[in-house]
Design an enzyme around this catalytic site. Structure first.
Site, PDB file in Angstrom:
ATOM      1  N   HIS A 154     -21.667  15.996 -17.027  1.00 58.58           N
ATOM      2  CA  HIS A 154     -21.219  14.865 -16.193  1.00 58.58           C
ATOM      3  C   HIS A 154     -20.975  15.296 -14.746  1.00 58.58           C
ATOM      4  CE1 HIS A 154     -20.607  12.659 -19.972  1.00 58.58           C
ATOM      5  NE2 HIS A 154     -19.988  13.743 -20.400  1.00 58.58           N
ATOM      6  N   SER A 275     -33.937  19.546  11.448  1.00 53.89           N
ATOM      7  CA  SER A 275     -33.760  18.170  11.901  1.00 53.89           C
ATOM      8  C   SER A 275     -34.246  18.042  13.340  1.00 53.89           C
ATOM      9  CB  SER A 275     -32.278  17.778  11.823  1.00 53.89           C
ATOM     10  OG  SER A 275     -32.016  16.607  12.570  1.00 53.89           O
ATOM     11  N   LYS A 281     -29.207  21.857  10.974  1.00 58.10           N
ATOM     12  CA  LYS A 281     -29.693  21.472   9.648  1.00 58.10           C
ATOM     13  C   LYS A 281     -30.770  22.413   9.112  1.00 58.10           C
ATOM     14  CE  LYS A 281     -28.757  18.301   7.663  1.00 58.10           C
ATOM     15  NZ  LYS A 281     -29.350  16.953   7.754  1.00 58.10           N
ATOM     16  N   GLU A 288     -37.157  17.987  -2.185  1.00 58.85           N
ATOM     17  CA  GLU A 288     -37.055  16.528  -2.118  1.00 58.85           C
ATOM     18  C   GLU A 288     -38.426  15.880  -2.295  1.00 58.85           C
ATOM     19  OE1 GLU A 288     -33.132  16.235   0.799  1.00 58.85           O
ATOM     20  OE2 GLU A 288     -35.132  15.951   1.637  1.00 58.85           O
TER      21      GLU A 288
END
Length: 469
Positions: A154, A275, A281, A288
């Site tokens: 969980h 970025s 970043k 992804e």
């Protein structure tokens, strides 16, 4: 050039020509079409349609086409599909003799044979890449044999596991994927050549010999089924979808684990990007993208299922729609597996951060309850006792390692010195010594067995004539 037309007194419209053309994507079947046509040329010679000299001229022309096909612009043509393209190219080499190559052969069986040959090669390519990914997982497990990770349920810290145990979990998933692809390979490894359009050939071809010439292990048992069967493509898409689901799960883990909130690992520069606005970043773009492509692959499975769901026997032109999704899936799966292996190979693991997270959480709570159970306390009561200790620790802001034995025994006099050892996540995981568990000895043995299994998969591929692009 058309392989049909005598029945018609006029040709199709330009619109329909564009609508039905498929050379732009089925050109991937070029090599398979040539291999199948070479086998068919041998069959035509065996039944007297071609002389030995004519057969040899055709085979030589086909070999030349394979050699020339790598040249830029080779496929810049307006042929209806790859099959008419191949025959036109053959005609450029051997003239009118090329018109004999289609004697007794239907494009229905030709398409099915080509697609199966292509699928076999593509499956082997995916299996090779899966083997490379499994090798990367094992290599990382061997580089970080002592790293300890808080296991989650969980998305909450649950119990401590060795990081190699975590990696071996994905090894198991990808090993099952390899087996699923193997089953897809075996179902594709059946020759439809000699089945004609639907009823079988009117010529006494040796179907077994044709199958052997093309590298198939057997022949299709029913001509009606063989020209319209695309189960092997569904099998490939299903195996690909499950593999991508597994890869996507791992990608999600590593996106989280590489974030500042977790800090368990750093992804390599090879698989991250920055970025355009925020200089600080380092984005996990490769993972992804992989996570996103899994939906694309699963969509191709659904699309082919819907194409097939209401088709009457035997061949229908709807089946032209069977290829683009399969071709795209083959590319996406192969590249995604390679990218995931690169992520594993270039990652920097941060074991101190992992272990600190385990020590700050109550991942040893179950081990503490099990000590009470071993000392005669019912597990239900032991669960309640340890739950109370955790609650008090949360209220006081005390980590498991901050407790003393005397403080613990105020909750349960049955606790002894073993309780202090159990509070250590590294000690707690040693309780799980059964096969498949996360104890040090169990994981080491599992890693050794995994290496043996990986070697066996490679051996099976070679035995089946495997290779792969």
């Amino acid at each position: 050039m058309k392989l049909w037309g005598g029945r018609f007194d006029s040709g199709p419209s330009e619109l329909f020509e564009r609508y039905s053309g498929s050379l732009d994507f089925d050109r991937r079947l070029f090599e398979a079409d040539v291999v199948g046509s070479k086998a068919f040329a041998n069959a035509l010679e065996s039944v007297g349609i071609l002389t030995s000299e004519e057969r040899d001229r055709i085979l030589e022309a086909f070999d030349g086409m394979l050699a020339d096909s790598a040249a830029p612009g080779y496929f810049d043509a307006d042929d209806e599909d790859v099959h008419t393209f191949v025959i036109r190219k053959l005609g450029e080499s051997v003239g009118d003799l090329s018109e004999k190559i289609h004697t007794g052969r239907s494009r229905n069986e030709q398409v099915a044979a080509d697609f199966r040959l292509w699928a076999k090669a593509s499956i082997r390519g995916v299996q090779v890449r899966l083997g490379g990914l499994m090798e990367s997982l094992l290599a990382l497990a061997e580089r970080e044999p002592e790293a300890l990770l808080p296991g989650y349920t969980h998305m909450r810290r649950a119990q401590a596991v060795l990081f190699p145990h975590y990696l071996l979990a994905y090894f198991e998933m990808f090993c099952r994927d390899w087996e699923r692809f193997q089953q897809a390979y075996e179902r594709a490894d059946v020759s439809p050549l000699g089945c004609g359009a639907l009823a079988g050939s009117g010529f006494p071809f040796d179907r077994e010999r044709m199958a052997k010439d093309m590298g198939f292990s057997g022949i299709a048992a029913n001509s009606l089924d063989s020209v319209s069967d695309r189960d092997f493509a569904l099998d490939f898409l299903y195996a690909s979808s499950v593999a991508m689901l597994h890869a996507s799960r791992m990608a999600e883990d590593w996106i989280l684990y590489s974030s500042e909130e977790f800090g368990f690992l750093d992804l390599g520069n090879e698989v991250t990007s920055g970025s355009s606005l925020m200089p600080q970043k380092r984005n996990p773009d490769a993972l992804e993208l992989l996570r996103g492509k899994s939906g694309r692959v699963c969509g191709s499975l659904q699309a082919l299922m819907m194409t097939l769901k209401g088709l009457p026997l035997a061949y229908n032109r709807d089946l032209q729609e069977d290829k683009e999704g399969v071709f795209d899936t083959a590319s996406q799966v192969a590249e995604s597996i390679e990218v995931l292996a690169l992520c594993v190979d270039t990652a920097k693991i941060r074991p101190q951060a992992m272990e600190r997270a385990a020590e700050e959480g109550w991942v040893s709570a179950t081990a503490l309850a099990e000590i009470l159970a071993r000392n005669g306390v019912s597990f239900h009561r032991a669960h309640q006792i340890v739950g109370g200790i955790v609650l008090e620790g949360v209220k006081q802001g005390k980590r498991p390692g901050d407790w003393t034995l005397e403080e613990l025994r105020e909750f349960a006099p049955e606790l002894d010195s073993r309780a202090m050892e159990a509070l250590s996540p590294r000690n707690a995981l040693e309780n799980h010594a059964l096969p498949g568990g996360t104890s040090t000895a169990s994981v080491r043995k599992a890693a050794r067995v995994a290496r043996e299994r990986l070697a066996e998969l490679a051996r099976r591929s070679r035995a089946d004539g495997g290779g792969g692009s």
